[in-house]
Design a protein around this motif. Structure first.
Motif, short mmCIF file in Angstrom:
data_model
loop_
_atom_site.label_atom_id
_atom_site.label_comp_id
_atom_site.label_asym_id
_atom_site.label_seq_id
_atom_site.Cartn_x
_atom_site.Cartn_y
_atom_site.Cartn_z
N SER A 238 0.81 -1.22 0.00
CA SER A 238 0.00 0.00 0.00
C SER A 238 0.84 1.26 0.00
O SER A 238 0.36 2.35 -0.34
N ASP A 241 2.97 2.97 -5.35
CA ASP A 241 1.98 3.30 -6.37
C ASP A 241 1.40 1.99 -6.90
O ASP A 241 2.11 1.17 -7.50
N ASP A 291 3.56 5.77 -3.14
CA ASP A 291 2.23 6.37 -3.25
C ASP A 291 2.24 7.70 -2.51
O ASP A 291 2.31 7.74 -1.28
N THR A 293 -0.16 10.08 -2.79
CA THR A 293 -1.49 10.70 -2.85
C THR A 293 -2.03 11.03 -1.46
O THR A 293 -3.02 11.75 -1.35
#
Length: 451
Positions: A238, A241, A291, A293
């Motif tokens: 997790s 990406d 990741d 985001t």
């Protein structure tokens, strides 16, 4: 003639007064760290005459010479930040109100009693900021050693909680030669998604640019004669990406072995999941994307994996003993709070952390001059460049004619107190003799006025 003798006496008073001042300066700085003795030298003033039968007195004038190149005694100190230079050269410091004031002048000193100020910057007793080359991730100094703008004021307190991303991983492991071959493995990620159960699996700890710890799982499956397929995955996919790294997969490849159990690196491979391209072995870089985001943004990763030497068993090997990870080494770390500093003879400044880790962060340059005795004296027992000194050259300690850094020591003053007192007596006597010249000339002039 009496008038010229009177002028000669006055020049003596002026010269010997200056000589007393030089000696007084030496005596009062007998305990000043790194102080360099100044000596008075006297030169004749000659009044030329055209006639050989007459003499016209001139006088004397004083010169002062600071013996900057003279080495002082190195005295041990209990402070790790007390420094001296054993040999030629000077510490580079900046005379400024604040450490970040780039308009401050660069000057040079042997006074190495440095302590940290309220912000953690190293200053000596005169308030000058110690300057050094920042070291890059490979521990290298800037390529242009003589560029003063490359120097930075030294402060290790900014490293509290510092994180260093992993850039290299070296593995040594054995894969059991008698492991049966598994058929049907065709696509990278089939071990990561559970399609195939690996014959060998081990964990590797790495760090991202924020100092966060991650576990990379290396899974290997024997798929042919002396041939193994392997996958590199994050145990927590997790954080990556998801588009670039399904199931946390960051790379895959093949390990091929020679009949003697050594690694056939030329036939082995490593594929980058992001670029879908083969990574050069040895020395190629495997990349992966985090990741970003969420609430935390981190730099993407890049790691060089060292699987061993071609034709050797110093990395991966295939012998008929149980598959096991023998050793692994990875750089990068999550550092705790700084609890100390160590400075070596090569001038490398090493930060010491609570968790026992160390990190080389700066290296002290040693400035050398063709004629150090030609330097000009500056406030705070420091020196500046002059036409007589020549330009500086910044060298690494112990190279290019530069002395080595002596940590836990201070250079004592070069003043010899016994010699200064004997010089003081001689200069005082010469001063008294000059006063007798003036009084005698006065008596002669008085006799002339009575004629």
């Amino acid at each position: 003639m009496a008038f010229t003798a009177l002028a000669a006496g006055v020049s003596g008073l002026q010269a010997f007064t200056e000589g007393v001042g030089v000696i007084a300066d030496n005596i009062t700085n007998v305990n000043t760290i790194g102080y360099k003795e100044t000596r008075s030298r006297f030169s004749t003033l000659v009044t030329e005459t055209a006639a050989l039968s007459s003499y016209s007195p001139g006088g004397v004038r004083a010169f002062s010479q600071t013996l900057v190149s003279k080495q002082g005694l190195l005295q041990p100190s209990s402070s790790q930040t007390d420094l001296s230079i054993d040999g030629a050269g000077f510490f580079v410091v900046r005379n400024a109100d604040t450490a970040n004031d780039t308009s401050g002048e660069f000057i040079y000193t042997r006074a190495g009693a440095f302590t940290q100020d309220a912000e953690g910057f190293f200053q000596n007793t005169a308030g000058h900021f110690l300057m050094g080359w920042p070291l890059d991730t490979a521990g290298e100094i800037p390529s242009n050693q003589n560029d003063l703008t490359e120097l930075q004021p030294i402060n290790i307190n900014t490293l509290n909680g510092f994180g260093d991303a992993t850039s290299a991983v070296a593995l040594r492991a054995n894969l059991q030669a008698s492991t049966p071959v598994t058929a049907g493995y065709t696509t990278a990620g089939e071990m990561a998604d559970g399609t195939f159960t690996p014959d060998f699996e081990t964990n590797l700890q790495i760090f991202d640019s924020l100092g966060r710890s991650h576990t990379v799982v290396l899974s290997a499956l024997k798929t042919g004669t002396n041939s193994w397929n392997y996958e590199l995955t994050f145990d927590d996919g997790s954080v990556l990406d998801a588009t670039d790294h399904p199931n946390g997969l960051i790379g895959d490849g093949t390990l091929v072995f020679n009949p003697d159990g050594s690694l056939d690196l030329g036939s082995s491979s490593l594929n980058d999941q992001v670029t879908a391209a083969a990574v050069t072995l040895p020395g190629g870089t495997l990349t992966f994307n985090f990741d970003n985001t969420g609430a935390t943004s981190v730099e993407d990763g890049s790691i060089v994996f060292d699987f061993g030497t071609d034709g050797e068993a110093d990395g991966f090997s295939q012998f008929d003993s149980i598959s096991t990870l023998i050793s692994s080494a990875a750089d990068g770390a999550s550092f705790d709070n700084v609890n100390g500093v160590s400075i070596g003879e090569d001038g490398v400044v090493t930060a010491l952390f609570d968790n026992g880790l160390t990190l080389d962060v700066f290296q002290l340059p040693v400035a050398i001059f063709q004629n150090p005795d030609g330097l000009t004296r500056r406030q705070g027992n420091a020196f500046g460049i002059s036409d007589l000194s020549g330009d500086f050259a910044l060298q690494q300690a112990g190279f290019g004619g530069a002395g080595s850094v002596a940590p836990n020591s201070l250079e004592q003053s070069t003043v010899d107190l016994a010699n200064e007192f004997s010089e003081l007596i001689k200069v005082q006597r010469a001063f008294s003799a000059s006063t007798r010249i003036i009084t005698t000339s006065d008596e002669i002039l008085e006799e002339l006025t009575r004629l």
